[in-house]
Design an enzyme around this catalytic site. Structure first.
Site, PDB file in Angstrom:
ATOM      1  CB  SER A  30       9.815   3.886  -0.827  1.00 18.50           C
ATOM      2  OG  SER A  30       9.203   2.733  -1.367  1.00 18.50           O
ATOM      3  CB  THR A  31      10.645   2.207  -5.903  1.00 24.51           C
ATOM      4  OG1 THR A  31       9.948   1.336  -5.018  1.00 24.51           O
ATOM      5  CG2 THR A  31      11.663   1.417  -6.682  1.00 24.51           C
ATOM      6  N   GLY A  81       7.689   3.994  -9.616  1.00 23.62           N
ATOM      7  CA  GLY A  81       7.445   2.700  -8.984  1.00 23.62           C
ATOM      8  C   GLY A  81       6.060   2.195  -9.352  1.00 23.62           C
ATOM      9  CB  ALA A  82       4.295  -0.319 -10.255  1.00 25.95           C
ATOM     10  CG  ASP A  83       0.947   0.455  -5.477  1.00 26.12           C
ATOM     11  OD1 ASP A  83       1.855   0.708  -4.672  1.00 26.12           O
ATOM     12  OD2 ASP A  83       0.149   1.316  -5.897  1.00 26.12           O
ATOM     13  CD  GLU A 102       2.238   8.009  -9.170  1.00 25.18           C
ATOM     14  OE1 GLU A 102       3.090   7.942  -8.288  1.00 25.18           O
ATOM     15  OE2 GLU A 102       1.288   7.210  -9.243  1.00 25.18           O
ATOM     16  CE  LYS A 120       5.922  -2.661  -4.283  1.00 28.33           C
ATOM     17  NZ  LYS A 120       6.371  -1.370  -4.665  1.00 28.33           N
TER      18      LYS A 120
HETATM   19  C1  5RP Z   1       2.237   6.374  -5.707  1.00 29.75           C
HETATM   20  C2  5RP Z   1       2.594   5.156  -6.452  1.00 29.75           C
HETATM   21  C3  5RP Z   1       3.875   4.480  -6.111  1.00 29.75           C
HETATM   22  O1  5RP Z   1       4.721   4.500  -7.216  1.00 29.75           O
HETATM   23  C4  5RP Z   1       3.591   3.069  -5.711  1.00 29.75           C
HETATM   24  O2  5RP Z   1       2.683   3.094  -4.613  1.00 29.75           O
HETATM   25  C5  5RP Z   1       4.852   2.319  -5.302  1.00 29.75           C
HETATM   26  O3  5RP Z   1       5.385   2.884  -4.136  1.00 29.75           O
HETATM   27  P1  5RP Z   1       6.676   2.294  -3.444  1.00 29.75           P
HETATM   28  O4  5RP Z   1       7.794   2.463  -4.394  1.00 29.75           O
HETATM   29  O5  5RP Z   1       6.832   3.121  -2.194  1.00 29.75           O
HETATM   30  O6  5RP Z   1       6.392   0.845  -3.142  1.00 29.75           O
HETATM   31  O7  5RP Z   1       1.897   4.719  -7.349  1.00 29.75           O
HETATM   32  O8  5RP Z   1       0.993   6.893  -6.103  1.00 29.75           O
END
Ligand code: 5RP
Length: 228
Positions: A30-31, A81-83, A102, A120
């Site tokens: 989403s980001t 993005g990242a978790d 990625e 995050k």
């Molecule tokens: C997908 C990822 C995403 O970048 C990560 O999950 C972040 O997602 P979001 O921006 O929706 O929070 O690693 O494999």
């Protein structure tokens, strides 16, 4: 600022990195979607390399020029993005299951920029599950070896095979994902090395030494965090 507004603000900051003529890696999630939208809105001549079918489709629809990693193995900047990220800009990624593409794209880039909302940022990685992409062949044997590695690291062995619609989730590259709930990863580098040495492990969600800068949206605007 809502978390969505923070993601969007971070994406709009990151887009300033991009100059005409650059090869740009497009992340997933989403980001990353906000970044794709912001990049398309700038209407500059760049060539993009996507990390998932969803990002490819979104970018194409918005008119961005697309290519692939085989034609462009040297990328100028990847924005994703990242978790989770910690103070050393070590990341956990892979909630969307795109971590293998990625990581290949990000590690082929002169620079990786992460964009994120403030939720995050963590002191210690591991609050979020650590996804491990594994070959479907011998998945139980690989899971057993992952469990052994986690025990060796004194980490919890809470692992699940990721499901979607009551079936095993399969990544775009045809692999399964084992999600590990670890709580706190004291030595991410060591864990990453151990996991990567297991036959059957294709990729871990740990991104170490790859991200150079994080743009984090906060209630008071976007903060730039640079890896030392
Ligand atoms: C997908 C990822 C995403 O970048 C990560 O999950 C972040 O997602 P979001 O921006 O929706 O929070 O690693 O494999």
């Amino acid at each position: 600022m809502s978390l969505e507004d923070q993601k969007k603000a971070a994406a709009e900051e990151a887009v300033k990195y991009v100059q005409p003529g650059m090869k740009v890696g497009l992340g997933t999630g989403s980001t990353a979607n906000y970044f794709i939208d912001a990049l398309a809105a700038r209407k500059i001549d760049v060539t993009c390399i996507a990390t998932s079918a969803a990002s490819q489709a979104r970018a194409e629809k918005l008119g961005l020029k697309m290519s692939n990693i085989d034609d462009h193995p040297f990328i100028d900047v990847t924005v994703d993005g990242a978790d989770e990220f910690d103070s050393e800009l070590r990341l956990i990624k892979g909630a969307g299951g795109a971590m293998h593409r990625e990581k290949i794209v990000a590690s082929s880039s002169r620079f990786m920029v992460v964009i994120a909302d403030q939720s995050k940022q963590v002191k210690t990685l591991g609050k979020f599950v650590l996804p491990v992409e594994v070959s479907r062949f011998g998945v139980n044997a690989t899971a057993w070896k992952i469990e052994r590695a986690l025990k060796h690291m004194n980490l919890p062995t809470k692992m699940v095979l990721r499901q979607r619609d009551d079936k095993a989730f399969i990544t775009e590259l045809g692999n399964a994902v084992i999600d590990c709930s670890l709580g706190a990863i004291a030595e991410p580098e060591k864990l990453d090395t151990l996991l990567n040495n297991i036959p059957g492990v294709i990729e871990t969600g740990l991104f170490i030494g790859i991200c150079g800068v994080v743009y984090m949206g906060t209630d008071n605007g976007v903060v730039e965090l640079v890896r030392k």
